[in-house]
Scaffold this active site. Structure first.
Site, mmCIF file in Angstrom:
data_model
loop_
_atom_site.group_PDB
_atom_site.id
_atom_site.type_symbol
_atom_site.label_atom_id
_atom_site.label_comp_id
_atom_site.label_asym_id
_atom_site.label_seq_id
_atom_site.Cartn_x
_atom_site.Cartn_y
_atom_site.Cartn_z
ATOM 1 N N ASN A 266 13.489 92.836 -38.941
ATOM 2 C CA ASN A 266 12.395 91.857 -38.839
ATOM 3 C C ASN A 266 11.193 92.557 -38.224
ATOM 4 O O ASN A 266 11.321 93.618 -37.623
ATOM 5 C CB ASN A 266 12.809 90.627 -38.012
ATOM 6 C CG ASN A 266 13.261 91.024 -36.627
ATOM 7 O OD1 ASN A 266 12.501 91.612 -35.859
ATOM 8 N ND2 ASN A 266 14.508 90.761 -36.318
ATOM 9 N N GLY B 104 23.121 89.644 -39.870
ATOM 10 C CA GLY B 104 23.290 90.416 -41.115
ATOM 11 C C GLY B 104 23.408 91.917 -40.928
ATOM 12 O O GLY B 104 24.066 92.419 -40.028
ATOM 13 N N VAL B 105 22.723 92.640 -41.809
ATOM 14 C CA VAL B 105 22.732 94.111 -41.760
ATOM 15 C C VAL B 105 22.204 94.615 -40.419
ATOM 16 O O VAL B 105 22.765 95.512 -39.796
ATOM 17 C CB VAL B 105 21.836 94.657 -42.905
ATOM 18 C CG1 VAL B 105 21.526 96.116 -42.717
ATOM 19 C CG2 VAL B 105 22.483 94.430 -44.249
ATOM 20 N N ASP B 106 21.135 93.985 -39.954
ATOM 21 C CA ASP B 106 20.480 94.385 -38.688
ATOM 22 C C ASP B 106 21.494 94.332 -37.544
ATOM 23 O O ASP B 106 21.661 95.282 -36.775
ATOM 24 C CB ASP B 106 19.322 93.412 -38.432
ATOM 25 C CG ASP B 106 18.226 94.016 -37.549
ATOM 26 O OD1 ASP B 106 17.231 93.312 -37.313
ATOM 27 O OD2 ASP B 106 18.365 95.175 -37.116
ATOM 28 N N ILE C 51 19.468 86.371 -44.947
ATOM 29 C CA ILE C 51 18.770 85.394 -44.086
ATOM 30 C C ILE C 51 17.370 85.082 -44.616
ATOM 31 O O ILE C 51 16.861 83.966 -44.509
ATOM 32 C CB ILE C 51 18.731 85.932 -42.630
ATOM 33 C CG1 ILE C 51 20.156 85.978 -42.051
ATOM 34 C CG2 ILE C 51 17.793 85.123 -41.747
ATOM 35 C CD1 ILE C 51 20.310 86.782 -40.782
ATOM 36 N N TYR C 52 16.746 86.081 -45.287
ATOM 37 C CA TYR C 52 15.382 85.856 -45.790
ATOM 38 C C TYR C 52 15.349 85.128 -47.134
ATOM 39 O O TYR C 52 14.282 84.864 -47.685
ATOM 40 C CB TYR C 52 14.607 87.166 -45.824
ATOM 41 C CG TYR C 52 14.000 87.561 -44.472
ATOM 42 C CD1 TYR C 52 14.229 86.789 -43.329
ATOM 43 C CD2 TYR C 52 13.231 88.699 -44.325
ATOM 44 C CE1 TYR C 52 13.699 87.140 -42.111
ATOM 45 C CE2 TYR C 52 12.685 89.065 -43.114
ATOM 46 C CZ TYR C 52 12.919 88.272 -42.002
ATOM 47 O OH TYR C 52 12.381 88.623 -40.793
HETATM 48 N N1 APR Z 1 26.649 95.897 -45.383
HETATM 49 C C1 APR Z 1 25.989 95.676 -46.561
HETATM 50 N N2 APR Z 1 25.304 94.557 -46.823
HETATM 51 C C2 APR Z 1 25.293 93.603 -45.859
HETATM 52 C C3 APR Z 1 25.956 93.742 -44.615
HETATM 53 C C4 APR Z 1 26.660 94.955 -44.399
HETATM 54 N N3 APR Z 1 27.321 95.198 -43.256
HETATM 55 N N4 APR Z 1 25.741 92.607 -43.875
HETATM 56 C C5 APR Z 1 24.988 91.794 -44.645
HETATM 57 N N5 APR Z 1 24.720 92.377 -45.838
HETATM 58 C C6 APR Z 1 23.944 91.879 -46.970
HETATM 59 C C7 APR Z 1 23.723 90.406 -47.072
HETATM 60 O O1 APR Z 1 24.829 89.785 -47.697
HETATM 61 C C8 APR Z 1 22.483 90.371 -47.950
HETATM 62 O O2 APR Z 1 22.857 90.525 -49.298
HETATM 63 O O3 APR Z 1 22.635 92.433 -46.804
HETATM 64 C C9 APR Z 1 21.703 91.629 -47.522
HETATM 65 C C10 APR Z 1 20.502 91.363 -46.618
HETATM 66 O O4 APR Z 1 20.841 90.290 -45.753
HETATM 67 P P1 APR Z 1 20.325 90.212 -44.224
HETATM 68 O O5 APR Z 1 21.018 91.224 -43.431
HETATM 69 O O6 APR Z 1 20.462 88.782 -43.818
HETATM 70 O O7 APR Z 1 18.795 90.641 -44.285
HETATM 71 P P2 APR Z 1 17.528 89.871 -44.840
HETATM 72 O O8 APR Z 1 17.887 88.818 -45.845
HETATM 73 O O9 APR Z 1 16.579 90.941 -45.231
HETATM 74 O O10 APR Z 1 16.971 89.092 -43.559
HETATM 75 C C11 APR Z 1 16.404 89.860 -42.530
HETATM 76 O O11 APR Z 1 17.838 88.896 -40.879
HETATM 77 O O12 APR Z 1 19.289 90.020 -39.538
HETATM 78 C C12 APR Z 1 18.034 89.458 -39.596
HETATM 79 O O13 APR Z 1 16.721 90.746 -38.063
HETATM 80 C C13 APR Z 1 16.940 90.464 -39.432
HETATM 81 O O14 APR Z 1 15.239 88.796 -39.211
HETATM 82 C C14 APR Z 1 15.795 89.735 -40.097
HETATM 83 C C15 APR Z 1 16.468 89.043 -41.263
#
Ligand code: APR
Length: 183
Positions: free
Chosen positions: A31, A39-41, A130-131
């Site tokens: 973010n 999520g990934v973060d 999440i986005y």
């Molecule tokens: N490995 C691979 N893919 C993953 C993992 C993982 N460990 N965890 C989640 N994902 C996938 C999710 O299923 C989705 O398809 O990564 C993709 C991106 O999802 P998010 O992590 O939710 O990221 P995003 O949609 O870009 O939202 C970003 O979420 O975590 C917060 O700080 C971050 O505010 C920011 C927002």
């Protein structure tokens, strides 16, 4: 897993956990505040440990927030990857500028990697969690942008790491459509 060669680069689609990838760098879906999240973060900070956030604290103090579409680089902490590139995807609202911002995330990440001599990179499906970006729309943007950017920057391997079988299928079909068109 699926492998496709383009521009002397292995393009790999794989279902799995981004944080376990052994490419030189991982791309984090962060973010703008660079404060970590879910999520990934969340997974990257959990497995990578506190050193990554320490570097982000310095970046935040010196250059402020990271605007959507841009990217910053830190070390990989305890991850197998040596680096993490933190990019900020668009929050999906159906706006006309969102596809461009999403494409900028992939472009900015590849350019930053190239500036640091990084030759292998793993991407998650940025913004599709999440986005809220519909993955059916995000997949072709991600794949087309990366393939086009390979005209400018040389990589040995680019991985797209999908968390679910469904997401993997979406990317696999999107790649097939792109390959058919270009063949
Ligand atoms: N490995 C691979 N893919 C993953 C993992 C993982 N460990 N965890 C989640 N994902 C996938 C999710 O299923 C989705 O398809 O990564 C993709 C991106 O999802 P998010 O992590 O939710 O990221 P995003 O949609 O870009 O939202 C970003 O979420 O975590 C917060 O700080 C971050 O505010 C920011 C927002």
């Amino acid at each position: 897993m699926r492998e496709y060669r383009s521009h002397d680069t292995n393009i790999i689609l794989v279902q799995g956990d981004l944080t376990l990838q052994d490419t030189e760098a991982l791309v984090n879906a962060a973010n703008s505040r660079l404060l970590g999240g879910g999520g990934v973060d969340g997974a990257i900070h959990r497995r990578g440990g506190p050193d990554i956030m320490k570097e982000l604290d310095i970046i935040r103090m010196t250059q402020g927030d990271c605007p959507a579409g841009q990217a910053v680089l830190t070390g990989g902490g305890a991850l197998k990857a040596r680096f993490v590139i933190h990019t900020v995807g668009p929050f999906y609202q159906g706006g006309s500028e969102e596809p461009q911002i999403l494409a900028d995330c992939y472009r900015s990440s590849m350019r930053l990697a190239a500036e640091h001599g990084i030759k292998s990179l793993s991407f998650p499906a940025i913004s599709t969690g999440i986005y809220g970006y519909p993955i059916g729309q995000a997949a072709p943007i991600a794949l087309r942008t990366v393939l086009k950017e390979l005209d400018r920057h040389k990589f040995t391997e680019i991985r797209f790491v999908l968390h679910s079988a469904k997401d993997y299928e979406v990317y696999d079909q999107a790649l097939s459509r792109i390959v058919e068109i270009t063949q």
